[in-house]
Enzyme design. Sequence first.
Site, PDB file in Angstrom:
ATOM      1  N   ASP A  39       0.696  -1.141   0.089  1.00 42.69           N
ATOM      2  CA  ASP A  39      -0.134  -0.250  -0.384  1.00 42.69           C
ATOM      3  C   ASP A  39       1.195   0.590   0.067  1.00 42.69           C
ATOM      4  OD1 ASP A  39      -1.858   2.116   1.021  1.00 42.69           O
ATOM      5  OD2 ASP A  39      -3.090   0.365   1.355  1.00 42.69           O
ATOM      6  N   ILE A  40       0.326   2.363  -0.795  1.00 42.16           N
ATOM      7  CA  ILE A  40       1.372   3.354  -1.186  1.00 42.16           C
ATOM      8  C   ILE A  40       1.315   4.344   0.500  1.00 42.16           C
ATOM      9  CG2 ILE A  40      -1.090   4.732  -1.554  1.00 42.16           C
ATOM     10  CD1 ILE A  40       1.659   5.999  -3.199  1.00 42.16           C
ATOM     11  N   HIS A 152      -9.625  -3.926  -4.686  1.00 45.16           N
ATOM     12  CA  HIS A 152      -9.145  -4.745  -3.841  1.00 45.16           C
ATOM     13  C   HIS A 152      -8.882  -4.777  -2.394  1.00 45.16           C
ATOM     14  CE1 HIS A 152      -9.456  -0.249  -3.039  1.00 45.16           C
ATOM     15  NE2 HIS A 152      -8.664  -0.829  -1.958  1.00 45.16           N
ATOM     16  N   LEU A 153      -7.802  -6.103  -1.552  1.00 45.99           N
ATOM     17  CA  LEU A 153      -8.267  -6.280  -0.775  1.00 45.99           C
ATOM     18  C   LEU A 153      -6.609  -5.839   0.213  1.00 45.99           C
ATOM     19  CD1 LEU A 153      -9.269  -9.098   1.650  1.00 45.99           C
ATOM     20  CD2 LEU A 153      -7.267 -10.227   0.901  1.00 45.99           C
ATOM     21  N   HIS A 154      -7.247  -4.930   1.818  1.00 41.42           N
ATOM     22  CA  HIS A 154      -6.083  -4.981   1.901  1.00 41.42           C
ATOM     23  C   HIS A 154      -5.788  -5.863   2.955  1.00 41.42           C
ATOM     24  CE1 HIS A 154      -7.170  -0.793   1.987  1.00 41.42           C
ATOM     25  NE2 HIS A 154      -7.677  -0.786   1.491  1.00 41.42           N
TER      26      HIS A 154
END
Length: 224
Positions: A39-40, A152-154
């Site tokens: 993740d950015i 998107h999956l965290h």
Amino acid sequence: MGNMARNKSETCIFCLIANDQDKETEIIKKNKELVCFRDIDPAAPHHYLVVPIQHIHSCLSLHSGHIGLVKRMAEMGKTVLHDQGVTDMKDIRFLLHETAHPAGISCNWSWHPVPVRDIAQGHCKAFTTSTFYFVARLGFHQPPFTSVDHLHLHVLAPSSQISECMQYKFIPRTNRFVTEECLQKRLKDNAPPVISEESLNPNEPHGKDALCFPCWNTTAMAAL
């Protein structure tokens, strides 16, 4: 429809990453269906995103035919955590502690990290709600709380070290964040998500939009 999908893939940042067209993003793991990268703006020491290469708008776009996809996304996320050194997924769980009002009305909730051995030895009698979460937290944001309109999956670990200022974004069982297990059950039951009118206001990150509980203790949450 073909032109629309092509145009979306040319403008969606996750489509660009998934198709190796973004040179600034390091791909950690990839196969023919999925890709994983950091993740950015990480909210925990380990914070990864698993996205399908095919453009899918969000978890609200899924149906029962996507249960396998959600499972495979979770499997990739867990594999990446293992590869990054997060090998013990069951060392700490979280118990929900309910503080009762004198009149018998539930009025406060807080989360506490508890070693599994203490649970087994019966040292958790003060905790009245037996809801558990593993050290890693995997889940999806639901619109209108998605930052990128591409499923998107965290994948976050350890959940006890999620940044204090970002805790509210990743609270399980809320309108904002749905765990991969809950999403799979929803898809299996073919049940639509329950989102309150308050949840449609993205300008209240710490307000009613974030909760399914009566209220919550921000100080206790920050300690996780």
